[in-house]
Enzyme design. Structure first.
Site, PDB file in Angstrom:
ATOM      1  N   TYR A  53     -33.410   2.823 -40.869  1.00 51.25           N
ATOM      2  CA  TYR A  53     -33.513   3.933 -41.821  1.00 51.25           C
ATOM      3  C   TYR A  53     -32.378   3.900 -42.829  1.00 51.25           C
ATOM      4  O   TYR A  53     -31.289   3.422 -42.520  1.00 51.25           O
ATOM      5  CB  TYR A  53     -33.478   5.264 -41.074  1.00 51.25           C
ATOM      6  CG  TYR A  53     -34.691   5.579 -40.246  1.00 51.25           C
ATOM      7  CD1 TYR A  53     -35.851   4.818 -40.325  1.00 51.25           C
ATOM      8  CD2 TYR A  53     -34.678   6.658 -39.348  1.00 51.25           C
ATOM      9  CE1 TYR A  53     -36.959   5.121 -39.542  1.00 51.25           C
ATOM     10  CE2 TYR A  53     -35.775   6.964 -38.568  1.00 51.25           C
ATOM     11  CZ  TYR A  53     -36.918   6.197 -38.663  1.00 51.25           C
ATOM     12  OH  TYR A  53     -38.005   6.501 -37.885  1.00 51.25           O
ATOM     13  N   SER A 233     -44.680  12.005 -37.520  1.00 49.51           N
ATOM     14  CA  SER A 233     -45.580  12.187 -38.665  1.00 49.51           C
ATOM     15  C   SER A 233     -46.525  13.375 -38.461  1.00 49.51           C
ATOM     16  O   SER A 233     -47.723  13.263 -38.702  1.00 49.51           O
ATOM     17  CB  SER A 233     -46.393  10.908 -38.923  1.00 49.51           C
ATOM     18  OG  SER A 233     -46.917  10.891 -40.238  1.00 49.51           O
ATOM     19  N   LEU A 240     -50.718  16.812 -45.006  1.00 51.04           N
ATOM     20  CA  LEU A 240     -51.307  17.986 -44.353  1.00 51.04           C
ATOM     21  C   LEU A 240     -50.711  19.301 -44.864  1.00 51.04           C
ATOM     22  O   LEU A 240     -51.194  20.372 -44.507  1.00 51.04           O
ATOM     23  CB  LEU A 240     -51.164  17.878 -42.839  1.00 51.04           C
ATOM     24  CG  LEU A 240     -52.188  16.945 -42.180  1.00 51.04           C
ATOM     25  CD1 LEU A 240     -51.807  16.620 -40.744  1.00 51.04           C
ATOM     26  CD2 LEU A 240     -53.584  17.565 -42.234  1.00 51.04           C
ATOM     27  N   LYS A 243     -49.980  19.597 -50.411  1.00 53.23           N
ATOM     28  CA  LYS A 243     -49.270  19.654 -51.688  1.00 53.23           C
ATOM     29  C   LYS A 243     -49.813  18.642 -52.687  1.00 53.23           C
ATOM     30  O   LYS A 243     -49.813  18.913 -53.900  1.00 53.23           O
ATOM     31  CB  LYS A 243     -47.770  19.441 -51.483  1.00 53.23           C
ATOM     32  CG  LYS A 243     -47.340  18.052 -51.027  1.00 53.23           C
ATOM     33  CD  LYS A 243     -45.819  17.975 -50.897  1.00 53.23           C
ATOM     34  CE  LYS A 243     -45.354  16.580 -50.505  1.00 53.23           C
ATOM     35  NZ  LYS A 243     -43.870  16.519 -50.399  1.00 53.23           N
TER      36      LYS A 243
END
Length: 345
Positions: A53, A233, A240, A243
């Site tokens: 990450y 997720s 979901l 937007k």
């Protein structure tokens, strides 16, 4: 906040886990530390990160998330926070990491040592294999194809032996899996039992209203074998929340990184999102609240990994534990699922 004991461990973790994959890419250090402070104040004691990450993974930013987390962690009472990280496995296009990440003993130990240095801690509470070394369908793929098996794959036994080194050295308390299959979970457990090696206590897999594949086999395996699900997720890369339906150009991973989220670009995903969003609003909930509340109340979920890029998103996510869904609403969710089962699987 609710807390749960992860199976076969003494790790008591919050029902919400704060994911960090945006730290160092979509979130600055200051924003990341503000999120961590707010989550801790709300009772979140479980933080998930990974050596690769932030995402998208790049040589220039690899390890930045752990370093940001480490700068915050060093100022906290260490026993107050449960830290999970992950070691990257084989993946095309990542030659810049360890010359191409592999699950050899040397690489697993080296990766853990590097993570400990960035995290500024002596131990990682939960150390996870980020994805299988062998070929399995994941990240948008659907079919197992033995022809895609790599020519050299470190055996499950070799991987467990390397993790055992870390546990015995006190660098890792418990081990876990991620993006695994029923066969993979059972093989790790079998070899751990037979050879006295660390057993995986958790599996971190995708699970949300658009992708309920975990329920096909893995729920039974994890229930019978006492392995906890850390669901990632939960909002399907923000889809979901609806937007992007409200504003196709809305800022987020799906617009910033068009190559991302292959599983969420399948034909029936958008119609399913519209149905869930409509249902949520009919019941006075936001689409994100419906998706998160549903997942947090699934019997097989040990902790739900949330991710936010704004303070407002984090507040909405944190509040979902206090919004139980009634039987009628749960039945309406199942009706949508029956009409359009797993469009992102």
């Amino acid at each position: 906040m609710r807390y749960r004991l992860l199976p076969a461990s003494d790790l008591t973790v919050s029902a919400i886990c704060l994911g960090t994959m945006t730290f160092g890419e979509q979130n600055s250090t200051a924003e990341a530390h503000a999120q961590l402070d707010r989550a801790l104040a709300a009772g979140v004691n479980f933080i998930d990160t990974a050596e690769m990450y932030p995402v998208p993974a790049r040589a220039e930013t690899q390890g930045r998330t752990e370093a940001i987390l480490g700068d915050w962690l060093v100022r906290q009472p260490r026993d107050r926070v449960v830290v999970a990280s992950k070691v990257a496995g084989p993946q095309r296009g990542m030659a810049w990491m360890r010359g191409g990440p592999q699950y050899t003993a040397d690489q697993i130990v080296a990766a853990c040592d590097a993570s400990l240095s960035r995290l500024r801690t002596d131990y990682i509470d939960l150390y996870q294999l980020h994805w299988p070394a062998r070929h399995v369908p994941m990240f948008g793929e659907t079919d197992f194809d033995p022809a895609k098996e790599p020519t050299e794959v470190p055996s499950v036994y070799v991987q467990l032996e390397a993790l055992d080194q870390l546990v015995r050295a006190g660098k890792v308390r418990y081990v876990g899996l991620s993006n695994e299959t029923p066969w993979g979970v059972m093989e790790f457990l079998r070899l751990a039992r037979e050879h006295g090696l660390p057993r995986p206590i958790s599996i971190q897999n995708v699970c949300n209203l658009l992708h309920r594949g975990f329920e096909h086999g893995l729920t039974e395996v994890c229930h019978r074998e006492d392995v906890g699900l850390l669901a990632y997720s939960p909002l399907a890369f923000g889809l979901l929340s609806a937007k992007y339906q409200d504003d196709p150009g809305a800022d987020g991973r799906m617009t910033r990184f068009p190559e991302f989220g292959a599983r969420y670009r399948k034909p029936h995903v958008q119609s399913a999102i519209a149905d869930y969003a409509r249902l949520a609003r009919e019941h006075g909930l936001s689409p994100a609240q419906l998706a998160l509340c549903w997942l947090m109340q699934r019997w097989y979920v040990s902790s739900t990994i949330i991710g936010a890029t704004t303070a407002a998103q984090l507040e909405e996510n944190l509040g979902c534990l206090d919004l139980p869904l009634d039987p009628a609403l749960l039945a309406a969710i199942e009706a949508i699922h029956l009409r359009c089962p797993n469009p992102a699987l």
